[in-house]
Design an enzyme around this catalytic site. Structure first.
Site, PDB file in Angstrom:
ATOM      1  N   ASP A 139       0.766  -1.184  -0.048  1.00  0.00           N
ATOM      2  CA  ASP A 139      -0.082   0.118  -0.066  1.00  0.00           C
ATOM      3  C   ASP A 139       0.690   1.432  -0.044  1.00  0.00           C
ATOM      4  O   ASP A 139       1.807   1.304   0.920  1.00  0.00           O
ATOM      5  CB  ASP A 139      -1.034  -0.106   1.104  1.00  0.00           C
ATOM      6  N   LYS A 143      -0.558   9.954   0.971  1.00  0.00           N
ATOM      7  CA  LYS A 143      -0.570  11.216   1.594  1.00  0.00           C
ATOM      8  C   LYS A 143       0.387  11.427   2.754  1.00  0.00           C
ATOM      9  O   LYS A 143       0.747  10.452   3.416  1.00  0.00           O
ATOM     10  CB  LYS A 143      -2.018  11.403   2.338  1.00  0.00           C
TER      11      LYS A 143
HETATM   12  C1  LIG Z   1      -2.034  -2.758  -2.635  1.00  0.00           C
HETATM   13  S1  LIG Z   1      -2.287  -4.518  -2.219  1.00  0.00           S
HETATM   14  C2  LIG Z   1      -1.235  -5.313  -3.153  1.00  0.00           C
HETATM   15  C3  LIG Z   1      -1.858  -6.741  -3.188  1.00  0.00           C
HETATM   16  C4  LIG Z   1      -0.921  -7.459  -4.176  1.00  0.00           C
HETATM   17  N1  LIG Z   1       0.647  -7.776  -3.750  1.00  0.00           N
HETATM   18  C5  LIG Z   1      -0.788  -7.068  -5.740  1.00  0.00           C
HETATM   19  O1  LIG Z   1       0.171  -6.804  -6.071  1.00  0.00           O
HETATM   20  O2  LIG Z   1      -1.903  -7.311  -6.393  1.00  0.00           O
HETATM   21  C6  LIG Z   1      -1.327  -4.695  -0.727  1.00  0.00           C
HETATM   22  C7  LIG Z   1      -1.643  -5.696   0.245  1.00  0.00           C
HETATM   23  O3  LIG Z   1      -1.189  -5.999   1.440  1.00  0.00           O
HETATM   24  C8  LIG Z   1      -1.906  -6.248   2.454  1.00  0.00           C
HETATM   25  N2  LIG Z   1      -0.949  -5.763   3.865  1.00  0.00           N
HETATM   26  C9  LIG Z   1      -0.629  -4.603   4.119  1.00  0.00           C
HETATM   27  N3  LIG Z   1      -0.157  -4.619   5.030  1.00  0.00           N
HETATM   28  C10 LIG Z   1       0.067  -5.807   5.661  1.00  0.00           C
HETATM   29  C11 LIG Z   1       0.666  -6.358   6.459  1.00  0.00           C
HETATM   30  N4  LIG Z   1       1.399  -5.834   7.802  1.00  0.00           N
HETATM   31  N5  LIG Z   1       0.459  -7.856   6.936  1.00  0.00           N
HETATM   32  C12 LIG Z   1       0.074  -8.549   5.688  1.00  0.00           C
HETATM   33  N6  LIG Z   1      -0.730  -8.183   4.875  1.00  0.00           N
HETATM   34  C13 LIG Z   1      -0.530  -6.688   4.807  1.00  0.00           C
HETATM   35  C14 LIG Z   1      -3.222  -5.744   2.285  1.00  0.00           C
HETATM   36  O4  LIG Z   1      -4.239  -6.469   2.882  1.00  0.00           O
HETATM   37  C15 LIG Z   1      -3.355  -5.793   0.624  1.00  0.00           C
HETATM   38  O5  LIG Z   1      -4.038  -6.832   0.358  1.00  0.00           O
END
Ligand SMILES: C[S@@+](CC[C@H](N)C(=O)[O-])C[C@H]1O[C@@H](n2cnc3c(N)ncnc32)[C@H](O)[C@@H]1O
Length: 235
Positions: A139, A143
């Site tokens: 993610d 911001k």
């Molecule tokens: C922007 S999405 C990208 C998903 C995938 N890697 C893609 O490229 O399609 C980021 C993912 O990371 C997961 N995520 C973020 N922080 C995390 C954490 N601390 N532990 C496990 N999952 C996490 C979120 O739930 C989300 O599904």
């Protein structure tokens, strides 16, 4: 609850790199969670995880953090059958989606942790237990006031260094240029990793990284995708 209790509670709430999205489980995903989790899941708990017990062998372990719907996870596991993959994701429908794919493609070199990867690495992974870590399109938290939520932070990179075996490769990818620059800055300040880029910044997309769902979304918006590769130094 008293006002001051609320304040002290929020003061101690950890900064997380995710917001748990709603999103209902499909029936098939719920079924997969019920039926397949006992085989593929690493239950939440305390104590260091013995990966060789989960996989039934002592092959290299590669962790993928935030796998989303898990398409990249199962494809990499299929393409690298001699390695063991641990996917970590907090979004339940994504976990269900990956479980279904593992079953459909008869892939057995993947296990899944459904919890915060920061906690998992910090509390449940032994020193030098991981041969690789892959974090694709984390993610971006664009911001400024949210930058502290980005998962790539100095303390987390220290934790990655502790968990990784010398020579192991950390692979990051993002379609958000300011995050790519933030990654470069944080990584270059850490003495335990060497950038594998010939130009000192980004690398060509390695053959092992499949195109992800989030990447495709970024490309539709015209974003440039950056891959960053680092080797964990010896000792
Ligand atoms: C922007 S999405 C990208 C998903 C995938 N890697 C893609 O490229 O399609 C980021 C993912 O990371 C997961 N995520 C973020 N922080 C995390 C954490 N601390 N532990 C496990 N999952 C996490 C979120 O739930 C989300 O599904």
């Amino acid at each position: 609850m008293h006002e001051e209790d609320k304040t002290s509670k929020s003061r101690h709430r950890p900064i997380r790199s995710f917001v748990l999205r709603g999103g209902r489980l499909t029936r098939a995903q719920q079924h997969a969670l019920d039926e397949l989790w006992p085989h593929y899941g690493i239950d939440e708990g305390a104590g260091v995880v013995d990966f060789s017990e989960h996989f039934g062998n002592a092959s290299d372990v590669i962790v993928e953090i935030g796998f989303g719907n898990g398409e990249s996870t199962w494809r990499m596991a299929q393409g690298e059958p001699d390695a063991n993959f641990v996917g970590i994701e907090v979004h339940e429908p994504g976990v269900g989606h990956l479980l279904m794919a593992l079953d459909k493609h008869a892939i057995d070199n993947v296990r899944i942790a459904r919890e915060d990867a920061v906690t998992f690495l910090g509390q449940r992974v032994a020193d030098a237990a991981l041969a690789g870590v892959r974090i694709y399109f984390p993610d971006p938290w664009p911001k400024k006031r949210h930058h502290k939520r980005r998962i790539i932070q100095p303390d987390f990179v220290l934790e990655l260094a502790r968990c990784m075996t010398p020579g192991g490769v950390l692979h990051l990818a993002t379609d958000w240029q300011p995050y790519a620059e933030h990654m470069l800055e944080v990584m270059s300040a850490n003495p335990d990793f060497v950038n594998l880029s010939q130009s000192g910044d980004y690398c060509p997309q390695p053959h092992w990284r499949p195109r992800t769902k989030y990447e495709q979304r970024g490309q539709r918006l015209g974003h440039v995708v950056r891959d960053l590769l680092y080797r964990r130094k010896q000792g």
